[in-house]
Design a protein around this motif. Sequence first.
Motif, mmCIF file in Angstrom:
data_model
loop_
_atom_site.group_PDB
_atom_site.id
_atom_site.type_symbol
_atom_site.label_atom_id
_atom_site.label_comp_id
_atom_site.label_asym_id
_atom_site.label_seq_id
_atom_site.Cartn_x
_atom_site.Cartn_y
_atom_site.Cartn_z
ATOM 1 N N ALA A 342 0.830 -1.209 0.000
ATOM 2 C CA ALA A 342 0.000 0.000 0.000
ATOM 3 C C ALA A 342 0.863 1.256 0.000
ATOM 4 O O ALA A 342 0.554 2.248 -0.671
ATOM 5 C CB ALA A 342 -0.922 -0.008 1.223
ATOM 6 N N ALA A 343 1.975 1.221 0.745
ATOM 7 C CA ALA A 343 2.867 2.377 0.782
ATOM 8 C C ALA A 343 3.494 2.619 -0.586
ATOM 9 O O ALA A 343 3.608 3.764 -1.042
ATOM 10 C CB ALA A 343 3.947 2.161 1.836
ATOM 11 N N VAL A 344 3.901 1.531 -1.262
ATOM 12 C CA VAL A 344 4.476 1.669 -2.600
ATOM 13 C C VAL A 344 3.443 2.247 -3.559
ATOM 14 O O VAL A 344 3.746 3.149 -4.361
ATOM 15 C CB VAL A 344 4.993 0.306 -3.103
ATOM 16 C CG1 VAL A 344 5.364 0.382 -4.586
ATOM 17 C CG2 VAL A 344 6.198 -0.132 -2.281
ATOM 18 N N GLY A 345 2.206 1.741 -3.491
ATOM 19 C CA GLY A 345 1.161 2.265 -4.369
ATOM 20 C C GLY A 345 0.919 3.749 -4.161
ATOM 21 O O GLY A 345 0.732 4.492 -5.127
ATOM 22 N N ARG A 346 0.925 4.172 -2.906
ATOM 23 C CA ARG A 346 0.716 5.599 -2.612
ATOM 24 C C ARG A 346 1.847 6.455 -3.185
ATOM 25 O O ARG A 346 1.605 7.529 -3.748
ATOM 26 C CB ARG A 346 0.626 5.789 -1.101
ATOM 27 C CG ARG A 346 0.431 7.242 -0.671
ATOM 28 C CD ARG A 346 0.261 7.336 0.825
ATOM 29 N NE ARG A 346 0.071 8.715 1.252
ATOM 30 C CZ ARG A 346 0.833 9.333 2.142
ATOM 31 N NH1 ARG A 346 1.850 8.681 2.694
ATOM 32 N NH2 ARG A 346 0.601 10.573 2.505
ATOM 33 N N LEU A 347 3.085 5.981 -3.050
ATOM 34 C CA LEU A 347 4.214 6.728 -3.576
ATOM 35 C C LEU A 347 4.164 6.799 -5.097
ATOM 36 O O LEU A 347 4.466 7.844 -5.692
ATOM 37 C CB LEU A 347 5.529 6.082 -3.124
ATOM 38 C CG LEU A 347 5.809 6.101 -1.624
ATOM 39 C CD1 LEU A 347 7.058 5.281 -1.299
ATOM 40 C CD2 LEU A 347 5.974 7.528 -1.111
ATOM 41 N N ARG A 348 3.784 5.717 -5.745
ATOM 42 C CA ARG A 348 3.709 5.724 -7.197
ATOM 43 C C ARG A 348 2.577 6.621 -7.680
ATOM 44 O O ARG A 348 2.719 7.301 -8.699
ATOM 45 C CB ARG A 348 3.490 4.287 -7.708
ATOM 46 C CG ARG A 348 4.676 3.363 -7.468
ATOM 47 C CD ARG A 348 5.928 3.789 -8.245
ATOM 48 N NE ARG A 348 5.697 3.631 -9.675
ATOM 49 C CZ ARG A 348 5.858 4.594 -10.559
ATOM 50 N NH1 ARG A 348 6.244 5.804 -10.165
ATOM 51 N NH2 ARG A 348 5.635 4.381 -11.829
ATOM 52 N N GLU A 349 1.465 6.626 -6.967
ATOM 53 C CA GLU A 349 0.375 7.522 -7.337
ATOM 54 C C GLU A 349 0.795 8.976 -7.241
ATOM 55 O O GLU A 349 0.291 9.831 -7.977
ATOM 56 C CB GLU A 349 -0.845 7.267 -6.446
ATOM 57 C CG GLU A 349 -1.604 5.994 -6.781
ATOM 58 C CD GLU A 349 -2.205 6.043 -8.169
ATOM 59 O OE1 GLU A 349 -2.674 7.128 -8.587
ATOM 60 O OE2 GLU A 349 -2.188 5.001 -8.860
ATOM 61 N N ALA A 350 1.708 9.266 -6.332
ATOM 62 C CA ALA A 350 2.223 10.632 -6.187
ATOM 63 C C ALA A 350 3.299 10.955 -7.212
ATOM 64 O O ALA A 350 3.830 12.070 -7.221
ATOM 65 C CB ALA A 350 2.775 10.831 -4.779
ATOM 66 N N GLY A 351 3.639 9.984 -8.083
ATOM 67 C CA GLY A 351 4.610 10.237 -9.140
ATOM 68 C C GLY A 351 6.050 9.956 -8.762
ATOM 69 O O GLY A 351 6.964 10.379 -9.469
ATOM 70 N N LEU A 352 6.305 9.234 -7.676
ATOM 71 C CA LEU A 352 7.669 8.957 -7.239
ATOM 72 C C LEU A 352 8.170 7.638 -7.821
ATOM 73 O O LEU A 352 7.405 6.692 -7.985
ATOM 74 C CB LEU A 352 7.751 8.885 -5.708
ATOM 75 C CG LEU A 352 7.931 10.204 -4.951
ATOM 76 C CD1 LEU A 352 6.666 11.054 -5.068
ATOM 77 C CD2 LEU A 352 8.263 9.932 -3.494
ATOM 78 N N ASP A 353 9.450 7.599 -8.134
ATOM 79 C CA ASP A 353 10.097 6.332 -8.454
ATOM 80 C C ASP A 353 10.229 5.520 -7.172
ATOM 81 O O ASP A 353 10.509 6.075 -6.105
ATOM 82 C CB ASP A 353 11.499 6.569 -9.023
ATOM 83 C CG ASP A 353 11.453 7.074 -10.456
ATOM 84 O OD1 ASP A 353 10.475 6.798 -11.154
ATOM 85 O OD2 ASP A 353 12.421 7.754 -10.860
ATOM 86 N N VAL A 354 10.060 4.223 -7.262
ATOM 87 C CA VAL A 354 10.239 3.348 -6.097
ATOM 88 C C VAL A 354 11.080 2.146 -6.524
ATOM 89 O O VAL A 354 10.740 1.448 -7.480
ATOM 90 C CB VAL A 354 8.903 2.859 -5.513
ATOM 91 C CG1 VAL A 354 9.152 1.954 -4.305
ATOM 92 C CG2 VAL A 354 8.018 4.043 -5.112
ATOM 93 N N VAL A 355 12.181 1.942 -5.822
ATOM 94 C CA VAL A 355 13.024 0.767 -6.015
ATOM 95 C C VAL A 355 13.033 0.017 -4.687
ATOM 96 O O VAL A 355 13.316 0.605 -3.640
ATOM 97 C CB VAL A 355 14.453 1.141 -6.424
ATOM 98 C CG1 VAL A 355 15.308 -0.120 -6.605
ATOM 99 C CG2 VAL A 355 14.449 1.970 -7.706
ATOM 100 N N ALA A 356 12.712 -1.274 -4.723
ATOM 101 C CA ALA A 356 12.676 -2.081 -3.508
ATOM 102 C C ALA A 356 13.827 -3.092 -3.548
ATOM 103 O O ALA A 356 13.863 -3.951 -4.439
ATOM 104 C CB ALA A 356 11.336 -2.803 -3.380
ATOM 105 N N VAL A 357 14.744 -2.962 -2.610
ATOM 106 C CA VAL A 357 15.833 -3.925 -2.454
ATOM 107 C C VAL A 357 15.421 -4.854 -1.310
ATOM 108 O O VAL A 357 15.379 -4.441 -0.146
ATOM 109 C CB VAL A 357 17.165 -3.229 -2.135
ATOM 110 C CG1 VAL A 357 18.269 -4.257 -1.911
ATOM 111 C CG2 VAL A 357 17.538 -2.262 -3.260
ATOM 112 N N LEU A 358 15.113 -6.080 -1.647
ATOM 113 C CA LEU A 358 14.592 -7.037 -0.665
ATOM 114 C C LEU A 358 15.704 -7.986 -0.226
ATOM 115 O O LEU A 358 16.297 -8.680 -1.051
ATOM 116 C CB LEU A 358 13.431 -7.830 -1.260
ATOM 117 C CG LEU A 358 12.274 -7.014 -1.855
ATOM 118 C CD1 LEU A 358 11.172 -7.952 -2.333
ATOM 119 C CD2 LEU A 358 11.735 -6.023 -0.834
ATOM 120 N N VAL A 359 15.964 -8.004 1.079
ATOM 121 C CA VAL A 359 16.936 -8.940 1.638
ATOM 122 C C VAL A 359 16.178 -10.218 1.992
ATOM 123 O O VAL A 359 15.349 -10.226 2.900
ATOM 124 C CB VAL A 359 17.624 -8.347 2.881
ATOM 125 C CG1 VAL A 359 18.618 -9.336 3.478
ATOM 126 C CG2 VAL A 359 18.325 -7.044 2.520
#
Length: 410
Positions: A342-359
């Motif tokens: 949900a946090a990623v979706g909100r950031l993308r809706e605001a026009g932000l790039d999102v890169v997730a580095v998953l350990v």
Amino acid sequence: MLRGLAVRPTSRGWQALVAGAAVFVVARLIGTTQFHQLAYLLLLLVVAALVLGAAVLRGVAFERRLPEEVRRITAGRPAEVGLVISNRSRLLWTPRLEVEDVLYRPESAALPPVAPGGQRRVRVAATFPRRGVYRLGPATVRGADPFGLLVFSRVFREEDEVVVYPEVHRLRGFPVRGGEARAGSRGSRGRHGEEFAGLREYQRGDDRRHIHWKSLARTGELFVKEFALHAPRGYTVALDLRRGGLRSLEAAVEDAVSAAASVLALLREEGLGFRLLCTDRAGSEVGPGQDERSYWQTMRVLAEVRADGEVELGELLLAGEPSSFGEGVILVCRHEEEGLRAAVGRLREAGLDVVAVLVAEHTYRGGVSRGGREARFARFASGLGAAGARVLTVRHPEGVSGLGGQRGAV
């Protein structure tokens, strides 16, 4: 202890003391003058050794010299520390000396005699296996008297601080770019001083404020305006330091911190602004910044943070305004959080790039069946990708070095 000096006899010194005491006893029993003289001579030799040795060691000065590259070392890489011994005496040479300094662990070095008024320097290699702040010292200098009867030790309690930073890896192909941004494109928002650069087709995540309505009315298709932005782009690095279960896997935590440090190094190299947010107990936060001083301040925080937090990464991101995160967010996540999508979706809706580095923490658990854990991890990663994030993974044993070969998104 003799005014700051610790003294102990050598094997030769014990022989001299025992022999002197035995001869003195014999002299007292038989009353022979020559035996008295021999006993006094042996004991006087020990006293002379005590006086000369104390005089020499009191004239010794110690200094620890740390070059700038030593003050900014990274975990696991050897560094050289300079140890300098000076002889402040105007008449006496020092004996052969042994210097022991506490670096990560006690390290020793031998030095030849030092002339009056002279000095000698020795380099000692030290390796700090973990990031953190270390105190170097105290140091101990040892030397024997000219007759080899006594060993003197002098402790120098001056300490130095060394910050050991997380290991940094070169991230080739990591999805961030420097230079000028384009307003209207994904990961950008309108700024002052922008210059119109052209039109292009609308893409998911573009800022709706830059839609070219006249083109829509004329063609029925969505176009957005692009603007060249002279201000540099900036990213927020959000690091998951929530405590996991009874204890966190140390290797996974260290790789997560190393991943965040490597991303920050890349942002600095690309001339991009950066900000650090952590979910540790202290809520560590640095930035935004872009210069060298801000970079090392941020790395200092990463050198000391611990996985002791209670807040989830998604909760931290949802609590902030998207406009405060810059042009994009780079997540370094250790836990499969339900709220992160949900946090990623909100950031993308605001026009932000999102890169997730998953350990992938399940790969750090040796001897544990990974089938179900791997499937659950894959679903989590796919969910973040569906929400609009570009997903990269860190797995054991490759660690952060494996990020350099990942170019695509999940």
